[in-house]
Design an enzyme around this catalytic site. Sequence first.
Site, PDB file in Angstrom:
ATOM      1  N   ASN A   1       8.779  -5.056  -7.372  1.00 36.89           N
ATOM      2  CA  ASN A   1       8.340  -5.716  -6.151  1.00 36.89           C
ATOM      3  C   ASN A   1       8.808  -7.168  -6.208  1.00 36.89           C
ATOM      4  O   ASN A   1       8.850  -7.765  -7.282  1.00 36.89           O
ATOM      5  CB  ASN A   1       6.803  -5.675  -6.055  1.00 36.89           C
ATOM      6  CG  ASN A   1       6.311  -6.104  -4.685  1.00 36.89           C
ATOM      7  OD1 ASN A   1       6.465  -5.366  -3.711  1.00 36.89           O
ATOM      8  ND2 ASN A   1       5.750  -7.307  -4.592  1.00 36.89           N
TER       9      ASN A   1
ATOM     10  N   VAL B   1       0.801  -1.227   0.000  1.00 37.50           N
ATOM     11  CA  VAL B   1       0.000   0.000   0.000  1.00 37.50           C
ATOM     12  C   VAL B   1       0.840   1.287   0.000  1.00 37.50           C
ATOM     13  O   VAL B   1       0.601   2.207  -0.790  1.00 37.50           O
ATOM     14  CB  VAL B   1      -1.055  -0.043   1.142  1.00 37.50           C
ATOM     15  CG1 VAL B   1      -0.409  -0.217   2.498  1.00 37.50           C
ATOM     16  CG2 VAL B   1      -1.910   1.201   1.148  1.00 37.50           C
TER      17      VAL B   1
ATOM     18  N   HIS C   1       8.136  12.199  16.117  1.00 39.11           N
ATOM     19  CA  HIS C   1       6.834  12.599  15.566  1.00 39.11           C
ATOM     20  C   HIS C   1       5.762  11.594  15.998  1.00 39.11           C
ATOM     21  O   HIS C   1       4.698  11.968  16.472  1.00 39.11           O
ATOM     22  CB  HIS C   1       6.921  12.674  14.031  1.00 39.11           C
ATOM     23  CG  HIS C   1       5.582  12.699  13.347  1.00 39.11           C
ATOM     24  ND1 HIS C   1       4.788  11.578  13.219  1.00 39.11           N
ATOM     25  CD2 HIS C   1       4.879  13.722  12.785  1.00 39.11           C
ATOM     26  CE1 HIS C   1       3.661  11.911  12.608  1.00 39.11           C
ATOM     27  NE2 HIS C   1       3.706  13.193  12.333  1.00 39.11           N
ATOM     28  N   ASN C   2       6.068  10.322  15.828  1.00 40.40           N
ATOM     29  CA  ASN C   2       5.081   9.303  16.185  1.00 40.40           C
ATOM     30  C   ASN C   2       4.821   9.274  17.692  1.00 40.40           C
ATOM     31  O   ASN C   2       3.699   9.046  18.132  1.00 40.40           O
ATOM     32  CB  ASN C   2       5.541   7.920  15.712  1.00 40.40           C
ATOM     33  CG  ASN C   2       5.382   7.751  14.215  1.00 40.40           C
ATOM     34  OD1 ASN C   2       5.367   8.735  13.473  1.00 40.40           O
ATOM     35  ND2 ASN C   2       5.276   6.528  13.749  1.00 40.40           N
TER      36      ASN C   2
ATOM     37  N   LYS D   1      11.309  11.182  12.839  1.00 43.14           N
ATOM     38  CA  LYS D   1      10.025  10.512  12.551  1.00 43.14           C
ATOM     39  C   LYS D   1       9.551   9.734  13.786  1.00 43.14           C
ATOM     40  O   LYS D   1       8.362   9.705  14.108  1.00 43.14           O
ATOM     41  CB  LYS D   1      10.179   9.575  11.344  1.00 43.14           C
ATOM     42  CG  LYS D   1       8.985   8.640  11.084  1.00 43.14           C
ATOM     43  CD  LYS D   1       7.760   9.414  10.679  1.00 43.14           C
ATOM     44  CE  LYS D   1       6.520   8.662  10.271  1.00 43.14           C
ATOM     45  NZ  LYS D   1       6.281   7.306  10.548  1.00 43.14           N
TER      46      LYS D   1
ATOM     47  N   LYS E   1       2.346   0.000  17.771  1.00 45.48           N
ATOM     48  CA  LYS E   1       3.158  -0.709  16.780  1.00 45.48           C
ATOM     49  C   LYS E   1       4.660  -0.622  17.034  1.00 45.48           C
ATOM     50  O   LYS E   1       5.431  -1.270  16.374  1.00 45.48           O
ATOM     51  CB  LYS E   1       2.844  -0.163  15.391  1.00 45.48           C
ATOM     52  CG  LYS E   1       1.809  -0.963  14.622  1.00 45.48           C
ATOM     53  CD  LYS E   1       1.968  -0.615  13.159  1.00 45.48           C
ATOM     54  CE  LYS E   1       0.818  -1.080  12.304  1.00 45.48           C
ATOM     55  NZ  LYS E   1       0.805  -0.327  11.037  1.00 45.48           N
TER      56      LYS E   1
ATOM     57  N   SER F   1       5.502  10.464   6.885  1.00 41.85           N
ATOM     58  CA  SER F   1       4.288  10.427   7.706  1.00 41.85           C
ATOM     59  C   SER F   1       3.070  10.847   6.905  1.00 41.85           C
ATOM     60  O   SER F   1       3.153  11.688   6.022  1.00 41.85           O
ATOM     61  CB  SER F   1       4.424  11.338   8.918  1.00 41.85           C
ATOM     62  OG  SER F   1       3.191  11.360   9.611  1.00 41.85           O
ATOM     63  N   GLY F   2       1.951  10.253   7.252  1.00 38.93           N
ATOM     64  CA  GLY F   2       0.704  10.625   6.593  1.00 38.93           C
ATOM     65  C   GLY F   2      -0.088   9.398   6.172  1.00 38.93           C
ATOM     66  O   GLY F   2      -1.157   9.528   5.581  1.00 38.93           O
TER      67      GLY F   2
ATOM     68  N   GLU G   1       2.548  11.986  18.432  1.00 37.94           N
ATOM     69  CA  GLU G   1       1.223  11.562  17.945  1.00 37.94           C
ATOM     70  C   GLU G   1       0.507  10.721  19.029  1.00 37.94           C
ATOM     71  O   GLU G   1      -0.675  10.907  19.297  1.00 37.94           O
ATOM     72  CB  GLU G   1       1.446  10.744  16.667  1.00 37.94           C
ATOM     73  CG  GLU G   1       0.237  10.172  16.001  1.00 37.94           C
ATOM     74  CD  GLU G   1       0.672   9.306  14.801  1.00 37.94           C
ATOM     75  OE1 GLU G   1       1.444   9.787  13.945  1.00 37.94           O
ATOM     76  OE2 GLU G   1       0.250   8.137  14.731  1.00 37.94           O
TER      77      GLU G   1
ATOM     78  N   GLY H   1       4.165   1.753  -0.774  1.00 35.74           N
ATOM     79  CA  GLY H   1       5.031   1.877  -1.947  1.00 35.74           C
ATOM     80  C   GLY H   1       4.250   2.224  -3.203  1.00 35.74           C
ATOM     81  O   GLY H   1       4.664   3.086  -3.997  1.00 35.74           O
TER      82      GLY H   1
HETATM   83  P1  NBP Z   1       4.417  -3.828   4.461  1.00 38.43           P
HETATM   84  O1  NBP Z   1       5.127  -3.290   5.652  1.00 38.43           O
HETATM   85  O2  NBP Z   1       3.203  -4.617   4.657  1.00 38.43           O
HETATM   86  O3  NBP Z   1       5.455  -4.684   3.601  1.00 38.43           O
HETATM   87  C1  NBP Z   1       5.060  -5.371   2.432  1.00 38.43           C
HETATM   88  C2  NBP Z   1       6.081  -5.172   1.341  1.00 38.43           C
HETATM   89  O4  NBP Z   1       7.373  -5.639   1.770  1.00 38.43           O
HETATM   90  C3  NBP Z   1       5.742  -5.976   0.104  1.00 38.43           C
HETATM   91  O5  NBP Z   1       6.093  -5.210  -1.026  1.00 38.43           O
HETATM   92  C4  NBP Z   1       6.630  -7.202   0.253  1.00 38.43           C
HETATM   93  O6  NBP Z   1       6.907  -7.848  -0.956  1.00 38.43           O
HETATM   94  C5  NBP Z   1       7.858  -6.562   0.782  1.00 38.43           C
HETATM   95  N1  NBP Z   1       8.842  -7.506   1.353  1.00 38.43           N
HETATM   96  C6  NBP Z   1       8.812  -8.218   2.495  1.00 38.43           C
HETATM   97 BR1  NBP Z   1       7.376  -8.313   3.618  1.00 38.43          BR
HETATM   98  N2  NBP Z   1       9.917  -8.933   2.713  1.00 38.43           N
HETATM   99  C7  NBP Z   1      10.701  -8.697   1.647  1.00 38.43           C
HETATM  100  C8  NBP Z   1      11.970  -9.171   1.260  1.00 38.43           C
HETATM  101  N3  NBP Z   1      12.667 -10.001   2.032  1.00 38.43           N
HETATM  102  N4  NBP Z   1      12.471  -8.743   0.083  1.00 38.43           N
HETATM  103  C9  NBP Z   1      11.774  -7.883  -0.691  1.00 38.43           C
HETATM  104  N5  NBP Z   1      10.560  -7.394  -0.365  1.00 38.43           N
HETATM  105  C10 NBP Z   1      10.019  -7.800   0.778  1.00 38.43           C
HETATM  106  O7  NBP Z   1       4.103  -2.616   3.454  1.00 38.43           O
HETATM  107  P2  NBP Z   1       3.466  -1.176   3.729  1.00 38.43           P
HETATM  108  O8  NBP Z   1       2.358  -1.212   4.710  1.00 38.43           O
HETATM  109  O9  NBP Z   1       3.240  -0.619   2.370  1.00 38.43           O
HETATM  110  O10 NBP Z   1       4.659  -0.358   4.426  1.00 38.43           O
HETATM  111  C11 NBP Z   1       5.920  -0.195   3.829  1.00 38.43           C
HETATM  112  C12 NBP Z   1       6.832   0.514   4.799  1.00 38.43           C
HETATM  113  O11 NBP Z   1       6.303   1.805   5.077  1.00 38.43           O
HETATM  114  C13 NBP Z   1       6.998  -0.180   6.154  1.00 38.43           C
HETATM  115  O12 NBP Z   1       8.308  -0.021   6.622  1.00 38.43           O
HETATM  116  C14 NBP Z   1       6.042   0.571   7.043  1.00 38.43           C
HETATM  117  O13 NBP Z   1       6.416   0.520   8.400  1.00 38.43           O
HETATM  118  C15 NBP Z   1       6.184   1.979   6.495  1.00 38.43           C
HETATM  119  N6  NBP Z   1       5.058   2.864   6.761  1.00 38.43           N
HETATM  120  C16 NBP Z   1       3.790   2.428   6.676  1.00 38.43           C
HETATM  121  C17 NBP Z   1       2.739   3.293   6.921  1.00 38.43           C
HETATM  122  C18 NBP Z   1       1.318   2.856   6.798  1.00 38.43           C
HETATM  123  O14 NBP Z   1       0.425   3.661   7.079  1.00 38.43           O
HETATM  124  N7  NBP Z   1       1.049   1.628   6.355  1.00 38.43           N
HETATM  125  C19 NBP Z   1       3.003   4.621   7.244  1.00 38.43           C
HETATM  126  C20 NBP Z   1       4.312   5.040   7.285  1.00 38.43           C
HETATM  127  C21 NBP Z   1       5.333   4.153   7.037  1.00 38.43           C
HETATM  128  P3  NBP Z   1       5.972  -9.055  -1.479  1.00 38.43           P
HETATM  129  O15 NBP Z   1       4.845  -8.407  -2.201  1.00 38.43           O
HETATM  130  O16 NBP Z   1       6.856  -9.817  -2.380  1.00 38.43           O
HETATM  131  O17 NBP Z   1       5.547  -9.828  -0.276  1.00 38.43           O
END
Ligand code: NBP
Length: 484
Positions: A36, A15, A189-190, A186, A264, A131-132, A193, A17
């Site tokens: 990916n 989501v 920030h959290n 960051k 988290k 963030s966001g 929050e 990325g």
């Molecule tokens: P996730 O944290 O759920 O991670 C899923 C992604 O990681 C998929 O693309 C998956 O690939 C990939 N992945 C994993 Br799991 N292990 C891997 C590996 N060994 N090699 C390559 N790719 C790998 O995704 P997200 O929720 O989009 O968050 C991404 C980052 O952003 C995290 O660090 C999260 O903490 C941060 N973040 C999230 C938010 C939010 O609101 N969700 C906010 C701010 C920051 P696959 O498809 O092949 O399984």
Amino acid sequence: MAEAQANIGVVGLAVMGSNLARNLASREGNTVAVYNRTWERTETLITEHPEAGFIASETIEDFVASLQKPRTAIIMVQAGRGTDAVIDQLANLMEPGDIIVDGGNALFTDTIRREEAIRAKGLHFVGTGISGGEEGALNGPSIMPGGTKESYETLGPILASIAARADDGEPCVTHIGENGAGHFVKMIHNGIEYADMQLIAEAYDLLRNAAGYEPAEIADIFDDWNKGDLDSYLIEITAQVLRQVDAKTGKPFVDIVLDQAGSKGTGVWTVQNALDLGIPVSGIGEAVFARALSSKPAQRAAASDLPGPESPLTVEDREQFVEDVRRALYASKIVAYSQGFDAIVAGAEKYGWEIDLGAVAKIWRAGCIIRARFLGQITEAYTQTPDLVALVTAPYFREAVTGAQQSWRRVVADATWAGVPVPGFASALSYYDGLRAARLPAALIQGQRDFFGAHTYKRVDEEGSFHTLWSGDRSEVAQEGSSH
Ligand code: NBP
């Protein structure tokens, strides 16, 4: 071999990325490469968003080859081992001068470690706080990049193109400092929050359970508050949550949700690091602990018949009470932010970062979860006095807490007599009283420490360290190394 056409790439298309990649692609001048680990995710993204013109690769080798030099790739994969795996793959394929950006929620000490390892290979590594949430990633987040100044020359304009814009049109991104500085800020920030959400929750609890307002009425009160000093995203969404009615039962949504909040990690990290740095972030600490208490159903059930106040408070002047709670919330919030900024100052000192605190407040004005009107006042305070010792003592905030403090005291006292828990409000007020106290009972603690552990103490009227012979004649002896 793919042709190098993209000025920026994104690895990890869950989501965050995919939204970030779409945001990048929507800005003029960007051509975005995507990759990916599992191809299906890439396929879904490029099929659903042909307008983005993504350059998609099935292998990481092709992905790297599709990037123009200096190659710049943003990693948005699961924090921890996933991030390490992708960094290794990219570092093996990239060349000196290329830039690896970690946009995940990494722990800043991991970022410091990774930056050192990547720098040794001649590449740049930029740990970046974003963030966001999902919405921000798509439409404009607040971005907190670390890493070298040199890498920011390439990366800065790209990040500025996707960042949220504040009311004055400025993008919510700034180079925070070297290596782990971005992820550190960051994390704070959290943490802030967490504190902000807890304080808002306490205000709700008081209005509901001490003053007897219904959720929809409290939503109106919050909407009203959102027009003044408390104007912020969190107050705005709180009103919306409180107005929500459960479709199944017709009850207020807030009454059908299990009252156990989780965390988290970033709030916990903030408190752990503040403990190491010796910075009282009591507002954030209380928020983390309050969530932990909420998540102990067995203990709560066992304690549910323990007595509360014998004749619970009745709020007579409800309008005055609402105003008191509003002021107490604002004053407590100022304390929580003041503490958070203290932690940034201490972190910068420990890790050797030069962080512009006014610029940090500025980039939090839009895009991020704690965006709020009063962040402009924080920027102004640090611009006027860059070495401000405590935010709460800056003229604007001094006036704000002075105006609020009688209400603040009444609310904490009323909460006690209503039996409503207000760990955030109460600890903020205690912090405020501690900070302004002419004498603290720490003197007694020094006496106790000297008594049982010969820890020595300092005197108010003389230089040097002293120890009292507690088990002897109780005379005082100056310690070695002191001026005596
Ligand atoms: P996730 O944290 O759920 O991670 C899923 C992604 O990681 C998929 O693309 C998956 O690939 C990939 N992945 C994993 Br799991 N292990 C891997 C590996 N060994 N090699 C390559 N790719 C790998 O995704 P997200 O929720 O989009 O968050 C991404 C980052 O952003 C995290 O660090 C999260 O903490 C941060 N973040 C999230 C938010 C939010 O609101 N969700 C906010 C701010 C920051 P696959 O498809 O092949 O399984």
